[in-house]
Motif scaffolding. Structure first.
Motif, PDB file in Angstrom:
ATOM      1  N   THR A  30      27.198  25.796  20.038  1.00  0.00           N
ATOM      2  CA  THR A  30      27.324  24.719  19.070  1.00  0.00           C
ATOM      3  C   THR A  30      25.938  24.241  18.688  1.00  0.00           C
TER       4      THR A  30
ATOM      5  N   ARG B  95      22.471  18.947  21.144  1.00  0.00           N
ATOM      6  CA  ARG B  95      22.982  19.228  19.805  1.00  0.00           C
ATOM      7  C   ARG B  95      22.550  18.120  18.871  1.00  0.00           C
TER       8      ARG B  95
ATOM      9  N   GLN C 274      29.582  18.942  12.104  1.00  0.00           N
ATOM     10  CA  GLN C 274      29.451  19.805  13.289  1.00  0.00           C
ATOM     11  C   GLN C 274      29.579  21.286  12.946  1.00  0.00           C
TER      12      GLN C 274
ATOM     13  N   TYR D 133      30.155  25.167  14.992  1.00  0.00           N
ATOM     14  CA  TYR D 133      30.520  25.876  16.226  1.00  0.00           C
ATOM     15  C   TYR D 133      30.506  27.372  15.977  1.00  0.00           C
TER      16      TYR D 133
END
Ligand SMILES: *[C@@H]1O[C@H](CO)[C@@H](O)[C@H](O)[C@H]1NC(C)=O
Ligand SMILES: *[C@@H]1O[C@H](CO)[C@@H](O)[C@H](O)[C@H]1NC(C)=O
Ligand SMILES: *[C@@H]1O[C@H](CO)[C@@H](O)[C@H](O)[C@H]1NC(C)=O
Ligand SMILES: *[C@@H]1O[C@H](CO)[C@@H](O)[C@H](O)[C@H]1NC(C)=O
Ligand SMILES: *[C@@H]1O[C@H](CO)[C@@H](O)[C@H](O)[C@H]1NC(C)=O
Ligand SMILES: *[C@@H]1O[C@H](CO)[C@@H](O)[C@H](O)[C@H]1NC(C)=O
Ligand SMILES: *[C@@H]1O[C@H](CO)[C@@H](O)[C@H](O)[C@H]1NC(C)=O
Ligand SMILES: *[C@@H]1O[C@H](CO)[C@@H](O)[C@H](O)[C@H]1NC(C)=O
Length: 467
Positions: free
Chosen positions: A247, A361, A266, A268
């Motif tokens: 991620t 992250r 986000q 992934y």
């Protein structure tokens, strides 16, 4: 409709280009094109006429040079979300450290990708423009000498998922300016396309949908980015396991999921093995979370996974979302299992931080009534933007700046010097040399537009110079 997850994106940068490292050059013309993702023609923001924009496929330590021509009718910046251009806030592409590129002008970004290997995306951060497109993938590959904790996949597939409005970004902006909420989106796009017609009453005829073609038995790396405005999406591929491996530049413990919540901003990576019998095509689904799903049924993204030996079209109901409409525990457990708590934050909570294997992250979710502790390693002198990723609340001002000072360093010591081509605006606008516009925009119109943006930029630039 309160968006569930306020997302903080911490954009950090790196620099200090070493002459020995290779260069990658990109020439981008950012303009409107007409597309009809939900059946209604609308102007979307394309890069070199592509919507979504091209994937920037680079290898760690590359020096990246991107010449951006602004062919829109409003100021533009491009930000490289999550790419740590350490020490170089001048290339971050956000207000506060960078003046916008006026319409008709070009500006060249120059930064080094370093220390982060994985999946990111770029987008235009100003004025709700991302709600109209302008985004694309950034894939940072490892150098051949560095090993990755899984076998090389047979293929690489980038998927952008995100809520979408038929209203354009200028109209969305007007609603926010007037104090209105944006309301329920009109759909969820996948790679800029509308849903496959899985249900006659929910999906109109003639919508172009995305088809991902695969070979049986092979394993693919899917890089999935939620580029939407504010909707958290549950992502799943019918009958297939998603093995999460990365991620935003951090490798995760390899775990299988049948579905995963991906919040706005986000990214992934999943490994997906094509281990099914291809009795039909399979649905790829991104459906809204934490809302009344029967009311929001129309707001569902559906693409098709097609084996080369497929025996027919996908049909029947979509694979079920997790059955916890208003229960945040499932999503939180997922987020925690990926490495992140619930309840009221207290001083004692510090003792429970996941300090040892917290994933590094750049985007993290904060559930309503819950907290997420973000540990920032302030090793990058400069001015950095910390913000919500939800576009509407960001537009309304949910952001702040952190000035990181290195007492032993300073400007032109540990802090990068401003680039020669730096744009000036606001109080410093007289320092800006005119650029011959490529288009017909006159300098007075864009100067007027620019002035709205600039107070914050100036204060921060001034601070940078005093330092
Ligand atoms: C991206 O770059 C890597 C490393 O140079 C290369 O192996 C790969 O084929 C490229 N991928 C695409 C989709 O071009
Ligand atoms: C604009 O593009 C031209 C031609 O590609 C280039 O020579 C020039 O340096 C660019 N200007 C800036 C400020 O990036
Ligand atoms: C957005 O739509 C409005 C009409 O609703 C139109 O006046 C405006 O020009 C459009 N803007 C863009 C950038 O497409
Ligand atoms: C299509 O969606 C509608 C509305 O959600 C639902 O009532 C209907 O059962 C669905 N049709 C099929 C064939 O699944
Ligand atoms: C994950 O699923 C794949 C098949 O999709 C399987 O081969 C693998 O063993 C599973 N891994 C774990 C840790 O369960
Ligand atoms: C293919 O797999 C599906 C789901 O796993 C199963 O229901 C079906 O019976 C299988 N078909 C054949 C022809 O094996
Ligand atoms: C979802 O909305 C429908 C239609 O308005 C309503 O009947 C239902 O009770 C709602 N469900 C929940 C859990 O609130
Ligand atoms: C930065 O420092 C170097 C070496 O001391 C000097 O040559 C250069 O002119 C300085 N640059 C700026 C913009 O101050």
């Amino acid at each position: 409709m309160a968006p569930v997850a306020a997302l903080l994106a911490l954009a950090f940068l790196a620099g200090a280009a070493l002459a020995a490292d290779p260069y990658a050059f990109f020439d981008w013309d950012v303009s409107y094109i007409t597309a009809s993702p939900l059946g209604v023609p609308q102007k979307v923001i394309a890069i070199n006429k592509q919507f979504p924009g091209p994937v920037m496929n680079v290898t760690t330590n590359y020096n990246v040079v991107v010449n951006v021509l602004n062919s829109l009718d409003e100021p533009l910046l491009i930000t490289w979300d999550g790419i740590q251009q350490r020490k170089n806030c001048w290339q971050d592409g956000v207000l506060g450290t960078n003046c916008p590129i006026p319409p008709g002008w070009n500006w060249t970004y120059n930064f080094q990708v370093k220390d982060q290997i994985g999946s990111f995306f770029y987008f235009p951060p100003l004025s709700m423009q991302r709600a109209a497109g302008g985004f694309g993938g950034i894939t940072v590959n490892n150098r051949a000498v560095i090993s990755v904790p899984f076998d090389t996949p047979d293929g690489d597939i980038t998927l952008f998922i995100g809520d979408w409005y038929k209203k354009n970004h200028t109209d969305l902006r007007k609603m926010l300016d007037a104090g209105k909420e944006l309301g329920m989106p009109d759909g969820v796009l996948m790679n800029g396309k509308g849903p496959y017609k899985y249900n006659d009453s929910l999906v109109p005829d003639g919508i172009e949908y995305e088809t991902i073609k695969v070979e049986p038995g092979k394993t693919y790396r899917f890089r999935v980015h939620n580029v939407g405005v504010s909707t958290s999406l549950n992502f799943r591929i019918q009958n297939h396991n998603l093995a999460i491996v990365e991620t935003e530049g951090s490798y995760t413990m390899k775990q299988n999921f049948t579905n995963l919540d991906i919040h706005v901003g986000q990214s992934y990576s999943f490994l997906v093995t094509m281990d099914q019998n291809a009795s039909s095509d399979y649905y790829i689904v991104a459906s809204p979370r934490f809302v009344n799903e029967s009311v929001w049924a129309r707001v569902t993204g559906v693409a098709i996974l097609q084996y080369s030996n497929s025996k027919g079209k996908a049909s029947g109901p979509l694979p079920d979302p997790p059955n916890d409409e208003y229960d945040k525990t499932f999503s939180m457990n997922q987020a925690r299992s990926i490495r992140m708590d619930y309840g009221e934050w207290t001083e004692n909570s510090r003792g429970t931080y996941n300090k040892w294997d917290g994933v590094s992250r750049c985007t993290t979710q904060v559930f309503p009534g819950a907290w997420t502790a973000v540990m920032l390693s302030l090793d990058s002198p400069g001015v950095w933007n910390v913000r919500t990723e939800n576009l509407d609340t960001w537009y309304l001002g949910q952001e702040t700046y952190i000035r990181v000072v290195d007492p032993a360093g300073g400007y032109n010591v540990t802090e990068m010097v401003a680039p020669d081509n730096m744009l000036y605006c606001g109080l410093l606008k007289d320092k800006q040399k005119a650029q011959k516009p490529h288009g017909s925009s006159s300098s007075s119109t864009f100067a007027a537009k620019l002035n709205g943006y600039l107070v914050a930029v100036l204060v921060l630039l001034a601070l940078a110079f005093i330092q």
